[in-house]
Scaffold this active site. Structure first.
Site, PDB file in Angstrom:
ATOM      1  CE  LYS A  24      -3.397  -2.739  -0.270  1.00 51.91           C
ATOM      2  NZ  LYS A  24      -4.017  -3.567   0.698  1.00 51.91           N
TER       3      LYS A  24
HETATM    4  C1  LIG Z   1      -5.136  -4.661   0.919  1.00 54.93           C
HETATM    5  C2  LIG Z   1      -6.608  -4.491   0.941  1.00 54.93           C
HETATM    6  C3  LIG Z   1      -7.386  -4.838   2.054  1.00 54.93           C
HETATM    7  C4  LIG Z   1      -6.815  -5.551   3.244  1.00 54.93           C
HETATM    8  O1  LIG Z   1      -5.755  -4.896   3.795  1.00 54.93           O
HETATM    9  P1  LIG Z   1      -4.860  -5.668   4.894  1.00 54.93           P
HETATM   10  O2  LIG Z   1      -4.183  -4.565   5.630  1.00 54.93           O
HETATM   11  O3  LIG Z   1      -3.904  -6.515   4.117  1.00 54.93           O
HETATM   12  O4  LIG Z   1      -5.758  -6.463   5.740  1.00 54.93           O
HETATM   13  C5  LIG Z   1      -8.735  -4.564   2.035  1.00 54.93           C
HETATM   14  N1  LIG Z   1      -9.309  -3.984   0.973  1.00 54.93           N
HETATM   15  C6  LIG Z   1      -8.615  -3.654  -0.134  1.00 54.93           C
HETATM   16  C7  LIG Z   1      -9.314  -2.985  -1.262  1.00 54.93           C
HETATM   17  C8  LIG Z   1      -7.238  -3.921  -0.186  1.00 54.93           C
HETATM   18  O5  LIG Z   1      -6.552  -3.630  -1.293  1.00 54.93           O
END
Ligand SMILES: *Cc1c(COP(=O)(O)O)cnc(C)c1O
Length: 374
Positions: free
Chosen positions: A182
């Site tokens: 992210k």
């Molecule tokens: C990465 C992601 C999640 C989950 O994030 P985590 O921190 O890995 O639990 C949820 N929704 C979307 C759209 C994502 O890309």
């Protein structure tokens, strides 16, 4: 040529030193670094209260529970997202009600949202796909008109903004992810920014065993909470990342603009919506128009790998996974989500890349798709 991954975090030396200090301090679980990181995020979000978690998945699940979503509830979400968006709704026992998305923005189609609302609908769960904000005016108008809670899946959207206001600085319950893919990372991590400070205690209880302490330090368990508290090591990484966020996202916008300009003349590609300054470009994912092209997606991905370039697939349409098919879904339910699921490819985009890297990727794309160079 060196390998170019589709994403990669940027961690500076000061952060690495800071983590070493936390490790030497004797306290590594949730402690002073978590409090500092929550305060810093709150400041970034114009004063909104924030609580951090072990992941966005945990944050979304807690947000649903705090919003009162239960076994009788329906929650409306886009059919195009990472599986966590739907899974958390099923995990709290509610019914995920998928709606289709727009082909270019990849965001939930708000016309379809209105039509999917029933007396059982408790919440809307939009996703700011790839960091491009959903139309927040229309979204919150619909929510208000139908008295619905909104849980924003802002996993892609830390640093995105709408009308100059950061995503998470307004709205209802807004959930972020700090997974290494992210826009900023804490290794694993997530956060909830809330519009209702009165719900903070509930968020904290769901995050840590339901525990509530009174003024004398007596411990009670107020609800069967889980365990999703962030470690001080992760929080220290987040504190090192946050000051870079706006710079990272500005760099992502520059690289995305270079992709859009370079690939505009390539036939057989459907490029993502351009957005504006509020787009944080979590990823750059064009569609391969497979009907026009004489190549499969797997062949395209292999062609990129042969040139030492990493490619991702974000995401298969959620309703076609076996669990959601067993709830009654099938091919043809959400044509845009299905087409994106079949045709999307995520090209490399991260702040440490430069324009020459973008050109290298674009040259490879042209070569594989048989499109002549400009
Ligand atoms: C990465 C992601 C999640 C989950 O994030 P985590 O921190 O890995 O639990 C949820 N929704 C979307 C759209 C994502 O890309």
């Amino acid at each position: 040529m060196t390998f170019l991954p589709f994403t990669q975090p940027s961690i500076d030396e000061d952060t690495i030193r800071g983590v070493t200090e936390v490790l030497r301090s004797g306290w590594m679980a949730s402690g002073p670094q978590v409090l500092k990181f929550e305060a810093a995020l709150g400041t970034y979000l114009h004063g909104r209260p924030v609580r951090v978690m072990t992941s966005a998945t945990a944050a979304l699940e807690i947000a649903l529970r705090v919003a009162g979503v239960d076994r009788e509830s329906e929650v409306i979400l886009p059919a195009m997202s990472f599986a966590a968006t739907a899974n958390v709704i099923a995990r709290v026992g509610a019914k995920p009600v998928f709606v289709d998305v727009d082909l270019r923005t990849r965001n939930i189609d708000l016309d379809h949202v209105e039509r999917a609302i029933t007396p059982a609908t408790r919440a809307l769960m939009p996703v700011h796909f790839a960091g491009l904000p959903v139309d927040m005016n229309r979204l919150y108008q619909i929510a208000q008109r139908h008295r619905l809670r909104v849980i924003e899946d802002a996993a892609h959207a830390i640093g995105s903004s709408w009308g100059g206001r950061p995503i998470g600085s307004f709205g209802d319950l807004v959930c972020f992810s700090f997974h290494p893919n992210k826009n900023i990372t804490t290794i694993e991590g997530g956060a909830i920014a809330t519009g209702d400070a009165g719900e903070l205690q509930l968020i904290e209880q769901h995050r840590f065993h339901g525990i509530r302490k009174d003024a004398d330090g007596n411990v009670d368990v107020a609800l069967p909470g889980g365990k999703a508290n962030m470690s001080d090591v992760s929080a220290r990484i987040g504190l090192g990342q946050l000051p870079h966020l706006d710079g990272f996202n500005a760099r992502r916008r520059e690289l995305a603009a270079a992709y859009l300009a370079n690939l505009a003349t390539v036939e057989g590609l459907l490029l993502p919506a351009k957005g504006d300054e509020g787009h944080s470009w979590h990823m750059f994912a064009p569609l391969l128009c497979l009907q026009e092209l004489r190549i499969t997606r797997q062949e395209f991905i292999q062609g990129m790998r042969d040139r030492n370039i990493g490619v991702g697939v974000h995401y298969p349409a959620m309703h076609l996974f076996s669990y959601y098919r067993r709830l009654g879904h099938d091919e043809g339910d959400f044509p845009n989500a299905e087409r994106i699921g079949r045709e999307t490819v995520t090209l490399p985009l991260y702040p440490a890349m430069n324009i020459a890297d973008v050109e290298r990727v674009c040259d490879a794309v042209r070569h594989i798709l048989g499109s002549p160079h400009r």
